[in-house]
Design a protein around this motif. Structure first.
Motif, PDB file in Angstrom:
ATOM      1  N   LEU A   1       0.546  -1.517  -0.249  1.00 25.12           N
ATOM      2  CA  LEU A   1      -0.018   0.171  -0.017  1.00 25.12           C
ATOM      3  C   LEU A   1       1.194   1.459  -0.281  1.00 25.12           C
ATOM      4  CD1 LEU A   1      -2.992  -1.107   2.126  1.00 25.12           C
ATOM      5  CD2 LEU A   1      -3.216  -0.548  -0.044  1.00 25.12           C
ATOM      6  N   ASN A   2       1.662   0.838   0.327  1.00 25.70           N
ATOM      7  CA  ASN A   2       3.151   2.324   0.098  1.00 25.70           C
ATOM      8  C   ASN A   2       3.005   2.891  -0.971  1.00 25.70           C
ATOM      9  OD1 ASN A   2       3.939   2.633   3.019  1.00 25.70           O
ATOM     10  ND2 ASN A   2       5.410   1.205   2.145  1.00 25.70           N
ATOM     11  N   LEU A   3       2.424   2.503  -2.247  1.00 27.03           N
ATOM     12  CA  LEU A   3       3.198   2.251  -3.394  1.00 27.03           C
ATOM     13  C   LEU A   3       1.293   3.175  -4.182  1.00 27.03           C
ATOM     14  CD1 LEU A   3       3.262  -0.835  -5.638  1.00 27.03           C
ATOM     15  CD2 LEU A   3       5.337   0.838  -5.371  1.00 27.03           C
ATOM     16  N   LEU A   4       0.308   3.161  -3.088  1.00 26.83           N
ATOM     17  CA  LEU A   4      -0.621   3.632  -3.176  1.00 26.83           C
ATOM     18  C   LEU A   4      -0.072   5.376  -2.521  1.00 26.83           C
ATOM     19  CD1 LEU A   4      -3.187   4.078  -4.253  1.00 26.83           C
ATOM     20  CD2 LEU A   4      -3.601   3.379  -1.761  1.00 26.83           C
ATOM     21  N   ILE A   5       0.772   5.510  -1.852  1.00 26.32           N
ATOM     22  CA  ILE A   5       1.184   6.627  -1.182  1.00 26.32           C
ATOM     23  C   ILE A   5       2.080   7.465  -2.323  1.00 26.32           C
ATOM     24  CG2 ILE A   5       1.753   8.369   1.122  1.00 26.32           C
ATOM     25  CD1 ILE A   5       1.185   6.082   2.492  1.00 26.32           C
ATOM     26  N   ALA A   6       2.884   6.866  -2.600  1.00 26.60           N
ATOM     27  CA  ALA A   6       3.737   7.151  -3.146  1.00 26.60           C
ATOM     28  C   ALA A   6       3.185   7.391  -5.032  1.00 26.60           C
ATOM     29  CB  ALA A   6       5.162   5.903  -3.486  1.00 26.60           C
ATOM     30  N   LEU A   7       1.935   6.660  -5.134  1.00 28.34           N
ATOM     31  CA  LEU A   7       1.490   7.383  -6.719  1.00 28.34           C
ATOM     32  C   LEU A   7       0.719   8.595  -6.781  1.00 28.34           C
ATOM     33  CD1 LEU A   7       0.594   6.621  -9.399  1.00 28.34           C
ATOM     34  CD2 LEU A   7      -1.405   5.561  -8.355  1.00 28.34           C
ATOM     35  N   ASP A   8      -0.031   8.715  -5.685  1.00 30.03           N
ATOM     36  CA  ASP A   8      -0.541  10.184  -5.247  1.00 30.03           C
ATOM     37  C   ASP A   8       0.559  11.288  -5.110  1.00 30.03           C
ATOM     38  OD1 ASP A   8      -2.277  12.244  -3.818  1.00 30.03           O
ATOM     39  OD2 ASP A   8      -1.950  11.709  -2.055  1.00 30.03           O
ATOM     40  N   ALA A   9       1.906  11.232  -4.486  1.00 31.25           N
ATOM     41  CA  ALA A   9       3.236  12.430  -4.992  1.00 31.25           C
ATOM     42  C   ALA A   9       3.493  12.510  -6.046  1.00 31.25           C
ATOM     43  CB  ALA A   9       3.920  11.305  -3.495  1.00 31.25           C
ATOM     44  N   LEU A  10       3.046  11.693  -6.813  1.00 34.16           N
ATOM     45  CA  LEU A  10       4.072  11.483  -7.949  1.00 34.16           C
ATOM     46  C   LEU A  10       2.787  12.484  -8.784  1.00 34.16           C
ATOM     47  CD1 LEU A  10       5.819   7.998  -8.452  1.00 34.16           C
ATOM     48  CD2 LEU A  10       6.773  10.246  -9.076  1.00 34.16           C
TER      49      LEU A  10
ATOM     50  N   LEU B   1       2.852   6.211 -16.655  1.00 38.07           N
ATOM     51  CA  LEU B   1       1.831   6.866 -15.710  1.00 38.07           C
ATOM     52  C   LEU B   1       2.957   8.266 -15.970  1.00 38.07           C
ATOM     53  CD1 LEU B   1       1.770   4.633 -12.054  1.00 38.07           C
ATOM     54  CD2 LEU B   1      -0.119   5.117 -13.702  1.00 38.07           C
ATOM     55  N   LEU B   2       4.527   8.712 -15.920  1.00 38.83           N
ATOM     56  CA  LEU B   2       4.732   9.819 -15.948  1.00 38.83           C
ATOM     57  C   LEU B   2       5.741   9.575 -17.085  1.00 38.83           C
ATOM     58  CD1 LEU B   2       4.817  10.955 -12.118  1.00 38.83           C
ATOM     59  CD2 LEU B   2       3.895  11.832 -13.638  1.00 38.83           C
ATOM     60  N   VAL B   3       6.415  10.176 -18.155  1.00 35.36           N
ATOM     61  CA  VAL B   3       6.345  10.104 -19.366  1.00 35.36           C
ATOM     62  C   VAL B   3       7.745  11.890 -19.383  1.00 35.36           C
ATOM     63  CG1 VAL B   3       5.477   8.632 -20.118  1.00 35.36           C
ATOM     64  CG2 VAL B   3       5.169  10.948 -20.709  1.00 35.36           C
TER      65      VAL B   3
ATOM     66  N   THR C   1       0.947  14.500  -7.997  1.00 35.10           N
ATOM     67  CA  THR C   1       0.492  15.680  -7.457  1.00 35.10           C
ATOM     68  C   THR C   1       1.836  16.507  -7.658  1.00 35.10           C
ATOM     69  OG1 THR C   1      -0.689  14.718  -5.271  1.00 35.10           O
ATOM     70  CG2 THR C   1       0.623  17.032  -5.550  1.00 35.10           C
ATOM     71  N   GLU C   2       3.264  16.027  -7.616  1.00 34.40           N
ATOM     72  CA  GLU C   2       3.932  16.959  -7.881  1.00 34.40           C
ATOM     73  C   GLU C   2       4.642  16.198  -8.687  1.00 34.40           C
ATOM     74  OE1 GLU C   2       5.900  18.745  -5.651  1.00 34.40           O
ATOM     75  OE2 GLU C   2       4.150  18.104  -3.965  1.00 34.40           O
ATOM     76  N   ARG C   3       3.789  15.491  -9.836  1.00 35.74           N
ATOM     77  CA  ARG C   3       4.706  15.108 -11.974  1.00 35.74           C
ATOM     78  C   ARG C   3       5.844  15.572 -11.950  1.00 35.74           C
ATOM     79  NH1 ARG C   3      -0.143  17.648 -14.732  1.00 35.74           N
ATOM     80  NH2 ARG C   3      -1.956  16.603 -14.016  1.00 35.74           N
ATOM     81  N   SER C   4       7.256  15.195 -10.638  1.00 35.22           N
ATOM     82  CA  SER C   4       8.014  15.305 -10.381  1.00 35.22           C
ATOM     83  C   SER C   4       9.163  13.895  -9.178  1.00 35.22           C
ATOM     84  CB  SER C   4       8.826  16.449 -10.343  1.00 35.22           C
ATOM     85  OG  SER C   4      10.406  16.542  -9.097  1.00 35.22           O
ATOM     86  N   VAL C   5       9.831  13.403 -10.003  1.00 36.73           N
ATOM     87  CA  VAL C   5      10.508  12.157  -8.852  1.00 36.73           C
ATOM     88  C   VAL C   5      10.793  13.039  -7.667  1.00 36.73           C
ATOM     89  CG1 VAL C   5      12.094  10.811  -8.954  1.00 36.73           C
ATOM     90  CG2 VAL C   5      10.692  10.737 -10.804  1.00 36.73           C
ATOM     91  N   THR C   6      11.867  14.489  -8.380  1.00 39.11           N
ATOM     92  CA  THR C   6      12.643  14.733  -7.218  1.00 39.11           C
ATOM     93  C   THR C   6      11.564  15.702  -6.403  1.00 39.11           C
ATOM     94  OG1 THR C   6      14.219  14.890  -8.409  1.00 39.11           O
ATOM     95  CG2 THR C   6      14.315  16.541  -6.380  1.00 39.11           C
ATOM     96  N   GLY C   7      10.726  15.704  -6.542  1.00 36.68           N
ATOM     97  CA  GLY C   7       9.885  17.087  -5.539  1.00 36.68           C
ATOM     98  C   GLY C   7       8.723  15.798  -4.905  1.00 36.68           C
ATOM     99  N   ALA C   8       8.001  14.690  -5.654  1.00 35.01           N
ATOM    100  CA  ALA C   8       7.462  13.794  -4.921  1.00 35.01           C
ATOM    101  C   ALA C   8       8.638  12.933  -3.273  1.00 35.01           C
ATOM    102  CB  ALA C   8       7.306  12.284  -5.932  1.00 35.01           C
TER     103      ALA C   8
END
Length: 304
Positions: free
Chosen positions: A3-12, A47-49, A14-21
């Motif tokens: 389920l941590n992947l769901l939190i990571a997906l939410d951050a990604l 997902l993000l390109v 929202t931020e649309r940036s690996v560094t920001g997430a």
């Protein structure tokens, strides 16, 4: 399933940036890159390109964008330990509230007094209200909004503060307030000042006048109701303002201080609800709940 992947997906998303997430979740960029790789494998979608120096979501990621935040909140609410007792005397926090000028002018002082009595280390920051966009509530820039619900965001929570209605104001001694009374015809014949953040010349009263075959002349549009009241007090322009702007049980007669007289409109206009509005991500936050309760109490005392 992790389920941590769901939190990571939410951050990604929202931020649309690996560094920001990564920064948002307190992870390293390499750890977030691995999480994105696992998400791509799990969903079968990129997902993000890359698009230049930034990332853009795929159509599938855009589709997920409306569902993932709510799912993430539900998971966190289930797995979060029960909140401990709120110690207001020890609470150090700054709450950001988005509200109109009228609320700030008439209710910020009694609200701050009530907060200081209970929680002396709590601070308030009132933010400007250029629009009713829900995004600042979603991303945490705003803790609470006070006003008329104007967002289409389905997830926001609301609680009624008080009901309001429109009234007219004119300077003391204005011809409209003299013999003959405030009739639709005499009201429409005046020159008017309108308060509108969007710069609109039309208000609900215009539709009511139009039904009678009447049209008023709006000479001036200003951003806020306090501006309209000050201008009306120094001219022959007539203003339309919420009844709450005239004063309340906790504030002096604001209209009288400005040299204004209020009057009931000669046509019917709809009432409107002034509410506290917040994002459900704060539902489990006892400090936020206390803030809402305090605002409700001050509102009920000011506008019983």
């Amino acid at each position: 399933m992790d389920l941590n992947l769901l939190i990571a997906l939410d951050a990604l998303l929202t931020e649309r940036s690996v560094t920001g997430a990564a920064r948002r979740l307190g992870l390293s960029p390499s750890a977030m890159s691995r999480a994105l790789a696992r998400l791509r494998h799990a969903t079968g979608d990129p997902l993000l390109v890359q698009a230049g120096r930034s990332l853009v979501p795929t159509p599938y990621a855009e589709k997920l964008g409306g569902r993932v935040p709510a799912l993430t909140r539900d998971v966190q609410a289930v797995l979060r330990p029960p909140a401990s007792r709120l110690d207001l005397a020890a609470l150090h926090r700054t709450f950001t509230i988005r509200a109109g000028e009228g609320f700030v002018e008439l209710l910020s002082a009694p609200l701050m007094a009530a907060i200081t009595r209970a929680a002396p280390h709590v601070r308030l920051r009132f933010a400007p209200k250029p629009d009713k966009d829900a995004q600042p509530l979603r991303d945490g820039r705003i803790d609470l909004e006070i006003g008329v619900l104007g967002t289409a965001a389905p997830e926001v929570r609301t609680q009624l503060l008080f009901r309001d209605r429109s009234v007219g104001v004119a300077r003391t001694g204005h011809p409209l307030l003299g013999p003959g009374g405030v009739t639709p015809e005499r009201y429409a014949a005046c020159s008017h000042v309108v308060a509108s953040r969007e710069g609109d010349f039309i208000e609900p009263v215009d539709h009511a006048l139009e039904a009678l075959g009447l049209k008023r002349t709006v000479r001036l549009v200003v951003p806020g109701h306090p501006d309209a009241m000050r201008i009306a007090s120094r001219s022959d322009l007539v203003a339309l303002v919420p009844r709450s702007c005239l004063g309340n049980a906790l504030a002096a007669d604001h209209a009288a201080i400005l040299g204004l007289q209020s009057f009931e409109l000669p046509v019917r206009t709809p009432e409107f609800a002034i509410s506290a509005i917040w994002h459900p991500r704060l539902d489990a936050d006892p400090a936020h709940r206390w803030l809402c309760d305090t605002i409700m109490a001050v509102g009920r005392e000011a506008y019983p």
